[in-house]
Each structure stands twice: as C-alpha cells, then as structure tokens.
Design an enzyme around this catalytic site. Structure first.
Site, PDB file in Angstrom:
ATOM      1  N   GLY A  29      -1.059   0.391  -3.809  1.00  0.00           N
ATOM      2  CA  GLY A  29      -1.660   1.571  -3.958  1.00  0.00           C
ATOM      3  C   GLY A  29      -2.400   2.059  -2.684  1.00  0.00           C
TER       4      GLY A  29
ATOM      5  CD  GLN B 181      -7.408   2.185   0.534  1.00  0.00           C
ATOM      6  OE1 GLN B 181      -6.448   2.494  -0.433  1.00  0.00           O
ATOM      7  NE2 GLN B 181      -7.362   0.733   1.029  1.00  0.00           N
TER       8      GLN B 181
ATOM      9  CB  CYS C 130      -8.730  -3.664  -1.301  1.00  0.00           C
ATOM     10  SG  CYS C 130      -9.131  -2.323  -0.733  1.00  0.00           S
ATOM     11  CG  LEU C 131      -3.240  -2.184   1.523  1.00  0.00           C
ATOM     12  CD1 LEU C 131      -2.447  -0.904   1.511  1.00  0.00           C
ATOM     13  CD2 LEU C 131      -2.631  -3.663   1.688  1.00  0.00           C
TER      14      LEU C 131
ATOM     15  CG  HIS D  51     -10.395   3.157  -2.278  1.00  0.00           C
ATOM     16  ND1 HIS D  51     -11.155   2.191  -1.228  1.00  0.00           N
ATOM     17  CD2 HIS D  51      -9.159   2.136  -2.730  1.00  0.00           C
ATOM     18  CE1 HIS D  51     -10.635   0.983  -1.163  1.00  0.00           C
ATOM     19  NE2 HIS D  51      -9.481   0.934  -1.858  1.00  0.00           N
TER      20      HIS D  51
ATOM     21  CG  HIS E  45      -8.610  -0.912  -6.469  1.00  0.00           C
ATOM     22  ND1 HIS E  45      -8.827  -2.193  -6.024  1.00  0.00           N
ATOM     23  CD2 HIS E  45      -8.130  -0.222  -5.176  1.00  0.00           C
ATOM     24  CE1 HIS E  45      -8.955  -2.493  -4.748  1.00  0.00           C
ATOM     25  NE2 HIS E  45      -8.713  -1.240  -4.280  1.00  0.00           N
ATOM     26  CD  GLU E  46      -5.531   2.499  -4.969  1.00  0.00           C
ATOM     27  OE1 GLU E  46      -6.051   2.805  -3.795  1.00  0.00           O
ATOM     28  OE2 GLU E  46      -5.246   1.417  -4.710  1.00  0.00           O
TER      29      GLU E  46
END
Ligand code: CO
Length: 174
Positions: free
Chosen positions: A45, A50, A96-97, A142, A138-139
C-alpha cells in the site's frame, strides 16, 4: 516514474492531505507513479503523501492468498476515502515503506466499510474484514498525517524512537 518515498521523521509525513477535486490526467499520472513506486519498493500500500503529494489518494495491492503473488487486477485506487463503519478489533504486525525494516503490532478495527472515488470520479464502496481492512486503516492514517508508530503504546513507542535513532546514526553514509 518511480518517486522517492519519504521516510520518518520527514515533517511532510505529518501533513494532512486535501481532497481531490479534479479527476484528470494529472491524477492518473500520480496514481501510475504511485503504483510503480509501491511495486519497486515491495509495498502492499502507498499513500500520496509518502511521495510528498498532499492529496487524499491511496493505493492498495494485497497479494493473493494462495501464492502470495501481487497482481495488478487486484489493485485498489481510492480517492477521497472515508470510513463509514467500523466494527470489532484486531491486531496485526504492520510495517510501512516510510519506516523501513520496522514491524510492530497495531490495534485496528476488524471490519470496516469505506466509500471512495475511483480515478474517474465514480463512487465506490468496499466492506471488508481481511488484510485489506488493516491496509485501508494504515493508509488512511497517512492521509491524516499519522504513522503507525504513533498508535503504539508509550513503552513500545519509546523503544522504537531509541532503535530508530541508533539505526539512523549507523546508516550515515558518505
Ligand atoms: Co505506511
């Protein structure tokens, strides 16, 4: 085009994103770049913030249960998403990236119902209690400028900060 993924503690990641108003080729290019970037980084995701774009745009591509393969047919592009229903609680070890190589258990709602727009501005909705529900939450954090480590209990959060600072020092490169 593959874009650079911002990592913690970049202040841009704390920015709250704005709704998309125009569903044009610029948005489509953003979505395509997000997909390329997510795949290149091995993510499931990615939120637009990000890669430094403060728009309510996220993508999710859950690998297939049978073989773990991530196929583009399963890609979800969600513009201006809103959770309209939450039920139950579940715990999952998230990563997480923007916080590479750190994984920790986070509490989330087990089942959610989301409404959003697709890349053409059409109304969509999904009701899910699988990994997709966790990924969406989660996204969507962000998009509010929130990272999953901010959901950790105090002690785990402190431990993370300590480890992260140590790692950042060790990773200094010339
Ligand atoms: Co993330």
């Amino acid at each position: 085009m593959i874009r650079k993924v911002l990592t913690y503690p970049d202040p841009v990641l704390k920015k709250a994103s704005k709704d998309v108003e125009v569903f044009d080729s610029k948005l489509h290019l953003l979505l395509d770049d997000m997909y390329e970037t997510m795949i290149a980084e091995n993510g499931i995701g990615l939120a637009a913030i990000q890669i430094g774009v403060d728009l309510n745009v996220l993508i999710i591509n859950i690998p297939q249960e049978e073989d773990g393969v991530q196929i583009k047919e399963n890609l979800i592009e969600a513009i201006n998403p809103q959770i309209i229903k939450k039920e139950g609680t579940t715990v999952y070890k998230e990563g997480c990236l923007s916080i590479p190589e750190y994984y920790e258990e986070v509490n989330r709602a087990e089942k959610i119902e989301i409404v959003f727009k697709d890349r053409f501005g059409n109304d969509k909705s999904i009701s899910t209690d699988s990994l997709l529900a966790i990924a969406f939450q989660h996204e969507m954090d962000h998009l509010k400028g929130m990272l999953f480590v901010e959901r950790l209990p105090m002690l785990k959060r402190r431990k993370f900060e300590k480890e992260w600072k140590k790692k950042s020092r060790e990773n200094k490169k010339f």
